[in-house]
Design a protein around this motif. Structure first.
Motif, PDB file in Angstrom:
ATOM      1  N   GLY A 168       0.780  -1.213   0.000  1.00 33.34           N
ATOM      2  CA  GLY A 168       0.000   0.000   0.000  1.00 33.34           C
ATOM      3  C   GLY A 168       0.819   1.274   0.000  1.00 33.34           C
ATOM      4  O   GLY A 168       0.259   2.364  -0.055  1.00 33.34           O
ATOM      5  N   LEU A 169       2.129   1.164   0.094  1.00 30.80           N
ATOM      6  CA  LEU A 169       2.974   2.356   0.061  1.00 30.80           C
ATOM      7  C   LEU A 169       3.286   2.734  -1.376  1.00 30.80           C
ATOM      8  O   LEU A 169       3.481   1.865  -2.220  1.00 30.80           O
ATOM      9  CB  LEU A 169       4.307   2.107   0.785  1.00 30.80           C
ATOM     10  N   THR A 170       3.375   4.018  -1.616  1.00 28.59           N
ATOM     11  CA  THR A 170       3.844   4.477  -2.917  1.00 28.59           C
ATOM     12  C   THR A 170       5.333   4.162  -3.004  1.00 28.59           C
ATOM     13  O   THR A 170       5.996   3.973  -1.976  1.00 28.59           O
ATOM     14  CB  THR A 170       3.647   5.993  -3.086  1.00 28.59           C
ATOM     15  N   PRO A 171       5.876   4.114  -4.200  1.00 34.14           N
ATOM     16  CA  PRO A 171       7.321   3.885  -4.310  1.00 34.14           C
ATOM     17  C   PRO A 171       8.139   4.908  -3.522  1.00 34.14           C
ATOM     18  O   PRO A 171       9.136   4.553  -2.890  1.00 34.14           O
ATOM     19  CB  PRO A 171       7.589   4.007  -5.814  1.00 34.14           C
ATOM     20  N   GLU A 172       7.702   6.154  -3.531  1.00 34.23           N
ATOM     21  CA  GLU A 172       8.412   7.198  -2.801  1.00 34.23           C
ATOM     22  C   GLU A 172       8.360   6.954  -1.295  1.00 34.23           C
ATOM     23  O   GLU A 172       9.353   7.115  -0.588  1.00 34.23           O
ATOM     24  CB  GLU A 172       7.841   8.581  -3.121  1.00 34.23           C
ATOM     25  N   ALA A 173       7.204   6.564  -0.800  1.00 39.25           N
ATOM     26  CA  ALA A 173       7.049   6.306   0.629  1.00 39.25           C
ATOM     27  C   ALA A 173       7.855   5.077   1.045  1.00 39.25           C
ATOM     28  O   ALA A 173       8.453   5.053   2.125  1.00 39.25           O
ATOM     29  CB  ALA A 173       5.575   6.116   0.989  1.00 39.25           C
ATOM     30  N   TYR A 174       7.882   4.070   0.196  1.00 36.21           N
ATOM     31  CA  TYR A 174       8.678   2.872   0.491  1.00 36.21           C
ATOM     32  C   TYR A 174      10.157   3.230   0.567  1.00 36.21           C
ATOM     33  O   TYR A 174      10.852   2.835   1.499  1.00 36.21           O
ATOM     34  CB  TYR A 174       8.436   1.789  -0.552  1.00 36.21           C
ATOM     35  N   LEU A 175      10.641   3.992  -0.418  1.00 28.49           N
ATOM     36  CA  LEU A 175      12.046   4.402  -0.429  1.00 28.49           C
ATOM     37  C   LEU A 175      12.378   5.205   0.829  1.00 28.49           C
ATOM     38  O   LEU A 175      13.408   4.991   1.464  1.00 28.49           O
ATOM     39  CB  LEU A 175      12.375   5.217  -1.676  1.00 28.49           C
ATOM     40  N   ALA A 176      11.491   6.108   1.198  1.00 29.88           N
ATOM     41  CA  ALA A 176      11.715   6.923   2.403  1.00 29.88           C
ATOM     42  C   ALA A 176      11.789   6.041   3.639  1.00 29.88           C
ATOM     43  O   ALA A 176      12.654   6.254   4.501  1.00 29.88           O
ATOM     44  CB  ALA A 176      10.603   7.965   2.545  1.00 29.88           C
ATOM     45  N   SER A 177      10.935   5.037   3.730  1.00 30.95           N
ATOM     46  CA  SER A 177      10.963   4.166   4.914  1.00 30.95           C
ATOM     47  C   SER A 177      12.243   3.341   4.953  1.00 30.95           C
ATOM     48  O   SER A 177      12.832   3.153   6.024  1.00 30.95           O
ATOM     49  CB  SER A 177       9.727   3.266   4.970  1.00 30.95           C
ATOM     50  N   VAL A 178      12.703   2.872   3.799  1.00 31.11           N
ATOM     51  CA  VAL A 178      13.961   2.120   3.754  1.00 31.11           C
ATOM     52  C   VAL A 178      15.124   3.016   4.148  1.00 31.11           C
ATOM     53  O   VAL A 178      16.000   2.623   4.926  1.00 31.11           O
ATOM     54  CB  VAL A 178      14.180   1.510   2.346  1.00 31.11           C
ATOM     55  N   ARG A 179      15.122   4.235   3.644  1.00 29.23           N
ATOM     56  CA  ARG A 179      16.193   5.190   3.996  1.00 29.23           C
ATOM     57  C   ARG A 179      16.217   5.461   5.492  1.00 29.23           C
ATOM     58  O   ARG A 179      17.279   5.523   6.111  1.00 29.23           O
ATOM     59  CB  ARG A 179      15.992   6.517   3.265  1.00 29.23           C
ATOM     60  N   MET A 180      15.053   5.644   6.092  1.00 29.66           N
ATOM     61  CA  MET A 180      14.994   5.960   7.518  1.00 29.66           C
ATOM     62  C   MET A 180      15.446   4.770   8.365  1.00 29.66           C
ATOM     63  O   MET A 180      16.137   4.950   9.374  1.00 29.66           O
ATOM     64  CB  MET A 180      13.588   6.403   7.929  1.00 29.66           C
ATOM     65  N   GLU A 181      15.095   3.560   7.972  1.00 28.17           N
ATOM     66  CA  GLU A 181      15.555   2.388   8.709  1.00 28.17           C
ATOM     67  C   GLU A 181      17.074   2.272   8.629  1.00 28.17           C
ATOM     68  O   GLU A 181      17.734   1.981   9.618  1.00 28.17           O
ATOM     69  CB  GLU A 181      14.889   1.105   8.186  1.00 28.17           C
ATOM     70  N   ARG A 182      17.624   2.525   7.449  1.00 20.92           N
ATOM     71  CA  ARG A 182      19.078   2.485   7.279  1.00 20.92           C
ATOM     72  C   ARG A 182      19.733   3.612   8.085  1.00 20.92           C
ATOM     73  O   ARG A 182      20.786   3.408   8.690  1.00 20.92           O
ATOM     74  CB  ARG A 182      19.447   2.590   5.798  1.00 20.92           C
ATOM     75  N   ALA A 183      19.099   4.765   8.099  1.00 23.64           N
ATOM     76  CA  ALA A 183      19.628   5.893   8.872  1.00 23.64           C
ATOM     77  C   ALA A 183      19.712   5.523  10.353  1.00 23.64           C
ATOM     78  O   ALA A 183      20.717   5.815  11.014  1.00 23.64           O
ATOM     79  CB  ALA A 183      18.752   7.128   8.691  1.00 23.64           C
ATOM     80  N   LYS A 184      18.686   4.872  10.876  1.00 24.64           N
ATOM     81  CA  LYS A 184      18.700   4.460  12.285  1.00 24.64           C
ATOM     82  C   LYS A 184      19.886   3.536  12.554  1.00 24.64           C
ATOM     83  O   LYS A 184      20.566   3.673  13.572  1.00 24.64           O
ATOM     84  CB  LYS A 184      17.392   3.750  12.643  1.00 24.64           C
ATOM     85  N   GLU A 185      20.107   2.588  11.641  1.00 27.37           N
ATOM     86  CA  GLU A 185      21.228   1.658  11.801  1.00 27.37           C
ATOM     87  C   GLU A 185      22.562   2.400  11.784  1.00 27.37           C
ATOM     88  O   GLU A 185      23.424   2.162  12.639  1.00 27.37           O
ATOM     89  CB  GLU A 185      21.218   0.622  10.678  1.00 27.37           C
ATOM     90  N   LEU A 186      22.746   3.263  10.792  1.00 27.94           N
ATOM     91  CA  LEU A 186      24.005   3.995  10.668  1.00 27.94           C
ATOM     92  C   LEU A 186      24.251   4.903  11.865  1.00 27.94           C
ATOM     93  O   LEU A 186      25.383   5.019  12.342  1.00 27.94           O
ATOM     94  CB  LEU A 186      24.029   4.810   9.375  1.00 27.94           C
ATOM     95  N   LEU A 187      23.212   5.533  12.356  1.00 26.07           N
ATOM     96  CA  LEU A 187      23.365   6.401  13.519  1.00 26.07           C
ATOM     97  C   LEU A 187      23.769   5.603  14.753  1.00 26.07           C
ATOM     98  O   LEU A 187      24.597   6.052  15.546  1.00 26.07           O
ATOM     99  CB  LEU A 187      22.070   7.172  13.791  1.00 26.07           C
ATOM    100  N   ALA A 188      23.216   4.424  14.897  1.00 28.32           N
ATOM    101  CA  ALA A 188      23.506   3.598  16.069  1.00 28.32           C
ATOM    102  C   ALA A 188      24.870   2.920  15.973  1.00 28.32           C
ATOM    103  O   ALA A 188      25.546   2.737  16.984  1.00 28.32           O
ATOM    104  CB  ALA A 188      22.417   2.552  16.257  1.00 28.32           C
ATOM    105  N   GLU A 189      25.274   2.567  14.755  1.00 25.58           N
ATOM    106  CA  GLU A 189      26.447   1.707  14.593  1.00 25.58           C
ATOM    107  C   GLU A 189      27.715   2.419  14.141  1.00 25.58           C
ATOM    108  O   GLU A 189      28.788   1.819  14.164  1.00 25.58           O
ATOM    109  CB  GLU A 189      26.119   0.592  13.599  1.00 25.58           C
ATOM    110  N   THR A 190      27.595   3.662  13.683  1.00 25.82           N
ATOM    111  CA  THR A 190      28.775   4.362  13.178  1.00 25.82           C
ATOM    112  C   THR A 190      28.896   5.730  13.831  1.00 25.82           C
ATOM    113  O   THR A 190      27.952   6.233  14.422  1.00 25.82           O
ATOM    114  CB  THR A 190      28.714   4.578  11.646  1.00 25.82           C
ATOM    115  N   GLY A 191      30.040   6.315  13.668  1.00 26.58           N
ATOM    116  CA  GLY A 191      30.253   7.674  14.136  1.00 26.58           C
ATOM    117  C   GLY A 191      30.270   8.655  12.983  1.00 26.58           C
ATOM    118  O   GLY A 191      30.790   9.763  13.124  1.00 26.58           O
TER     119      GLY A 191
END
Length: 66
Positions: free
Chosen positions: A3-26
């Motif tokens: 049910g997500l638009t392609p743009e919304a899906y991409l944004a959600s994937v980016r945000m999940e990756r951002a959370k990982e990078l923020l937690a795991e890297t400096g």
């Protein structure tokens, strides 16, 4: 992700990756934003805050103490 638009899906994937990078890297926020495809770190920070309710810095700090 149904049910997500392609743009919304991409944004959600980016945000999940951002959370990982923020937690795991400096990585600086500017570099992290660039890796995720954002040209403007400020735009990334606003999007991240809108989705998570925290700034990228606050998310990183909270993940370090968890």
């Amino acid at each position: 992700h149904r049910g997500l638009t392609p743009e919304a899906y991409l944004a959600s994937v980016r945000m999940e990756r951002a959370k990982e990078l923020l937690a795991e890297t400096g990585l600086p926020i500017k570099e992290l934003a660039q890796q995720l495809g954002y040209d403007d770190p400020g735009h990334f920070s606003r999007c991240f805050s809108r989705v998570t309710g925290r700034s990228p810095r606050a998310w990183r700090e909270a993940s370090q103490t968890a």
